[in-house]
Design an enzyme around this catalytic site. Structure first.
Site, PDB file in Angstrom:
ATOM      1  N   HIS A  93     -10.791  -2.489  -1.274  1.00 18.20           N
ATOM      2  CA  HIS A  93     -11.731  -1.901  -0.312  1.00 18.20           C
ATOM      3  C   HIS A  93     -12.734  -1.054  -1.080  1.00 18.20           C
ATOM      4  O   HIS A  93     -12.338  -0.277  -1.961  1.00 18.20           O
ATOM      5  CB  HIS A  93     -10.983  -1.015   0.684  1.00 18.20           C
ATOM      6  CG  HIS A  93     -10.036  -1.779   1.561  1.00 18.20           C
ATOM      7  ND1 HIS A  93     -10.388  -2.270   2.783  1.00 18.20           N
ATOM      8  CD2 HIS A  93      -8.745  -2.148   1.371  1.00 18.20           C
ATOM      9  CE1 HIS A  93      -9.354  -2.901   3.322  1.00 18.20           C
ATOM     10  NE2 HIS A  93      -8.341  -2.845   2.487  1.00 18.20           N
ATOM     11  N   HIS A 153      -7.678  -8.098  -2.545  1.00 19.99           N
ATOM     12  CA  HIS A 153      -8.962  -7.441  -2.296  1.00 19.99           C
ATOM     13  C   HIS A 153      -8.872  -5.965  -2.603  1.00 19.99           C
ATOM     14  O   HIS A 153      -7.795  -5.362  -2.565  1.00 19.99           O
ATOM     15  CB  HIS A 153      -9.397  -7.626  -0.830  1.00 19.99           C
ATOM     16  CG  HIS A 153      -8.487  -6.969   0.146  1.00 19.99           C
ATOM     17  ND1 HIS A 153      -7.329  -7.562   0.597  1.00 19.99           N
ATOM     18  CD2 HIS A 153      -8.538  -5.749   0.751  1.00 19.99           C
ATOM     19  CE1 HIS A 153      -6.715  -6.742   1.439  1.00 19.99           C
ATOM     20  NE2 HIS A 153      -7.423  -5.640   1.544  1.00 19.99           N
ATOM     21  N   ARG A 169      -3.740 -11.743   3.648  1.00 18.53           N
ATOM     22  CA  ARG A 169      -5.003 -11.279   3.086  1.00 18.53           C
ATOM     23  C   ARG A 169      -5.138 -11.781   1.654  1.00 18.53           C
ATOM     24  O   ARG A 169      -4.184 -11.705   0.894  1.00 18.53           O
ATOM     25  CB  ARG A 169      -5.065  -9.732   3.041  1.00 18.53           C
ATOM     26  CG  ARG A 169      -5.066  -8.994   4.361  1.00 18.53           C
ATOM     27  CD  ARG A 169      -6.181  -9.333   5.320  1.00 18.53           C
ATOM     28  NE  ARG A 169      -7.481  -9.672   4.779  1.00 18.53           N
ATOM     29  CZ  ARG A 169      -8.411  -8.827   4.350  1.00 18.53           C
ATOM     30  NH1 ARG A 169      -8.202  -7.531   4.368  1.00 18.53           N
ATOM     31  NH2 ARG A 169      -9.581  -9.251   3.913  1.00 18.53           N
ATOM     32  N   TYR A 177       0.834  -1.200   0.000  1.00 22.08           N
ATOM     33  CA  TYR A 177       0.000   0.000   0.000  1.00 22.08           C
ATOM     34  C   TYR A 177       0.870   1.252   0.000  1.00 22.08           C
ATOM     35  O   TYR A 177       1.916   1.292   0.664  1.00 22.08           O
ATOM     36  CB  TYR A 177      -0.869   0.052   1.262  1.00 22.08           C
ATOM     37  CG  TYR A 177      -2.086  -0.829   1.225  1.00 22.08           C
ATOM     38  CD1 TYR A 177      -3.293  -0.348   0.738  1.00 22.08           C
ATOM     39  CD2 TYR A 177      -2.037  -2.129   1.689  1.00 22.08           C
ATOM     40  CE1 TYR A 177      -4.431  -1.148   0.723  1.00 22.08           C
ATOM     41  CE2 TYR A 177      -3.169  -2.946   1.668  1.00 22.08           C
ATOM     42  CZ  TYR A 177      -4.365  -2.435   1.180  1.00 22.08           C
ATOM     43  OH  TYR A 177      -5.484  -3.229   1.166  1.00 22.08           O
ATOM     44  N   TYR A 197      -1.201  -9.865   0.683  1.00 20.38           N
ATOM     45  CA  TYR A 197      -0.078  -9.442   1.527  1.00 20.38           C
ATOM     46  C   TYR A 197      -0.193 -10.055   2.914  1.00 20.38           C
ATOM     47  O   TYR A 197      -1.282 -10.372   3.385  1.00 20.38           O
ATOM     48  CB  TYR A 197       0.033  -7.911   1.597  1.00 20.38           C
ATOM     49  CG  TYR A 197      -1.157  -7.217   2.192  1.00 20.38           C
ATOM     50  CD1 TYR A 197      -1.272  -7.024   3.567  1.00 20.38           C
ATOM     51  CD2 TYR A 197      -2.165  -6.737   1.372  1.00 20.38           C
ATOM     52  CE1 TYR A 197      -2.371  -6.382   4.107  1.00 20.38           C
ATOM     53  CE2 TYR A 197      -3.270  -6.089   1.913  1.00 20.38           C
ATOM     54  CZ  TYR A 197      -3.368  -5.927   3.274  1.00 20.38           C
ATOM     55  OH  TYR A 197      -4.444  -5.287   3.811  1.00 20.38           O
TER      56      TYR A 197
END
Lengths: 210, 240
Positions: free
Chosen positions: B164, B162, B159, B110, B149
Site C-alpha cells: 500500500h 502488494h 490478493r 499483517y 493472502y
C-alpha cells in the site's frame, strides 16, 4: 524498461496513478496507535491543537455508517483546516501548538468513533470575496472505498455564515447541505461537535469532487 | 495568496476505479449513490495542503529490514529496494513530499490485531515505512517482498503481492492512496480489487517493475514504482 507512468497517454500529459482502496489494515501504516502497534517518535495523529493553541478548543467526533446503517469500524480520516484566524498553517510541525493537518480513525474499539482534538477554524477567504463559513475538510479512506471520499464539516452554531458560504450553498439540495453540519454538544463544559458520515442511502453525506 | 492562482488538472474518474464496483463486495454498501458535488472553483481549502519537512523521522523509517527490531534480527523473505519518483502530470518532480507505505510480511500476514490468517507473524517485521522525496522527487524504501493472502470476497479470492502506498503531493487535491503490485504476478488479473479499474493502462500505473540496474549484487533486488500526482497549473485571465 517500460515505465508506464512515464509514458504520456496524450501528447500533453501523464496520467495520474490510479487509486486503490486503503484496505482493512490501513491503520498499521497510517494510524499505528489505533492498530495497537508501537509508534514512532513523531506520528501524525488527531491532536491538532495542544496547550497554547490560539482559538476555541473543541473536539470533533463522529462515526462512519455504511449503506446498511452499520458502523464502519475500519475507516481512516484526514482533516485539513484553517487556524483560528482562517489561515492554513502549511508547515506541519509537532512543536507548534496547532497544526492544520490531522488524522483519525475508527476501529473496533471506542464505540467506533473518530475524534479530532482541535480548535474551531476561522472563516477562510474565497475568491468571490464572500468568506467561506468555518469548516474542516475531511477525506475518508476505508476498505471498500476505491477512491477516497472528500467532504467538509461545518458548524451548527454558524448558521448565518453557513447560509452565505459560497461552497455550502453550491449544493443544490438544501436538505443535503444539512449532512455537512456538525451538531454542538457540551460535555462537562467542553465543546464537542458531532458529525456522522453516511456513505450511502438515507441521509447520505455530500461528497465533493475538486 | 499564492493558492488563489493555482489549480490542478481535473481527476479522470473513469480512469480511477468507480465507488461502486460490485466485484469487490465491500464497495457495494460503502459507495455513495448520490453524484459527487463538483466544485467549479476549488478554494484555498482544497488547493493547499501540509508540508512535512519538519516531521522528525527516525533513522530507519524507510528501512523495513531494520525498523521493527532495530536490527536485532532480520526478517524472513525476499530483500528488495522499492524506489521511484513522484512527478506530476506534466512530468515535474514533486520534491519533499511525504510517501508512506504498509504491507504484509513474506507469508502474507499483517501485523494488525484483526488479521487472523494462519501464516505466522515475523518477529522481526513490522511492515510500515515513510520517507520524504528528495529535491528531484525520488524516494526509496528497503523491505521484503510481501506474500499474497486470502480474503473473504469470492469463494477463493487471493490478493496479489502488494504494498500500500500513500502520497500527499503539494495539496489535499493531489492526495492519493494506491497499491503497488509486482511485475509478472499472475494473481493481478484475478484480483477483484485490481479489477475495480476498467482501463488496463490504468492498472499498469500500479505495477512496480524489476530494475536490475538498481539492485544490489549479492544483497537485494530492486523494484521501481513511479507515482504521478495531478498536474499543477497556474490560472490565467480569471475573474475579468
Amino acid at each position: 524498461m517500460n515505465q508506464p507512468n512515464s509514458r504520456p497517454t496524450s501528447e500533453l500529459m501523464l496520467r495520474e496513478t490510479a487509486s486503490q482502496t486503503a484496505g482493512p489494515y490501513v491503520h498499521i501504516g497510517l494510524a499505528l496507535a489505533a492498530a495497537g502497534n508501537p509508534t514512532r517518535d513523531e506520528e501524525i495523529w488527531n491532536e491538532m491543537a495542544r496547550d497554547g493553541a490560539e482559538g476555541e478548543r473543541i473536539e470533533v467526533v463522529g462515526t462512519v455508517i455504511d449503506g446498511n446503517g452499520d458502523l464502519v469500524r475500519d475507516a481512516f480520516i484526514e482533516a485539513w483546516q484553517a487556524d483560528a484566524k482562517g489561515e492554513y498553517q502549511r508547515e506541519f510541525d509537532l512543536k507548534k501548538p496547532f497544526n492544520s493537518f490531522g488524522r483519525t480513525a475508527t476501529t473496533f474499539d471506542h464505540g467506533s468513533e473518530w475524534s479530532l482534538k482541535t480548535i474551531k477554524p476561522g472563516p477562510v477567504a474565497h475568491a468571490s470575496g464572500q468568506p467561506q463559513a468555518p469548516h474542516i475538510n475531511l477525506a475518508i479512506f476505508a476498505r471498500g472505498v476505491n477512491i477516497h471520499l472528500q467532504t467538509r464539516l461545518y458548524f451548527e452554531d454558524e448558521a448565518e455564515a453557513n447560509g452565505k458560504c459560497p461552497v455550502l450553498t453550491r449544493i443544490e439540495s438544501p436538505t443535503r447541505r444539512q449532512t455537512l453540519i456538525a451538531r454542538r454538544e457540551e460535555i462537562d463544559g467542553k465543546v464537542r461537535y458531532r458529525l456522522d458520515i453516511r456513505l450511502q442511502g438515507e441521509g447520505e453525506t455530500v461528497f465533493f469532487d475538486f | 495568496m499564492q493558492e488563489e492562482n493555482k489549480r490542478f488538472v481535473e481527476r479522470d474518474r473513469n480512469w480511477h476505479p468507480p465507488a461502486y464496483a460490485p466485484g469487490y463486495k465491500t464497495s457495494v454498501a460503502r459507495s455513495p449513490q448520490q453524484a459527487l458535488v463538483s466544485m467549479q472553483k476549488p478554494t484555498v481549502s482544497e488547493l493547499s495542503g501540509p508540508d512535512f519537512r519538519h516531521l522528525r523521522m527516525g533513522p530507519h523509517d524507510n528501512d523495513l529490514l531494520l525498523n521493527f527490531t532495530q536490527g536485532q534480527g532480520l526478517p524472513q523473505g525476499e530483500r528488495i529496494i522499492m524506489f521511484g519518483r513522484v512527478v506530476d502530470q506534466f512530468g515535474k518532480p514533486v520534491p519533499h513530499t511525504l510517501v508512506e507505505m504498509w504491507q504484509a510480511n513474506a507469508g502474507g500476514r499483517y501485523r494488525h490485531k484483526n488479521d487472523r490468517y494462519l501464516a505466522p507473524l515475523d518477529p522481526h517485521f513490522g511492515g510500515v515505512g515513510r520517507t520524504l522525496t528528495d529535491e528531484q522527487g525520488w524516494y526509496r524504501f528497503r523491505t521484503i517482498k510481501p506474500g499474497p493472502y486470502p480474503w473473504p470476497n469470492d469463494m477463493n479470492s487471493w490478493r496479489p503481492s502488494h504494498i500500500h502506498v500513500s502520497v500527499m503531493g503539494p495539496s489535499i487535491s493531489t492526495r492519493l492512496i494506491t497499491q503497488m503490485y509486482f511485475e509478472g504476478d499472475p494473481l493481478i488479473p484475478l484480483c477483484p480489487i485490481v479489477n475495480t479499474i476498467k482501463d488496463r493502462d490504468a492498472v499498469e500505473t500500479m505495477i512496480g517493475r524489476l530494475d536490475m540496474a538498481r539492485s544490489t549484487p549479492m544483497d537485494c533486488l530492486a523494484y521501481r514504482f513511479d507515482l504521478v500526482v495531478r498536474g499543477e497549473l497556474q490560472t490565467f485571465f480569471e475573474n475579468q
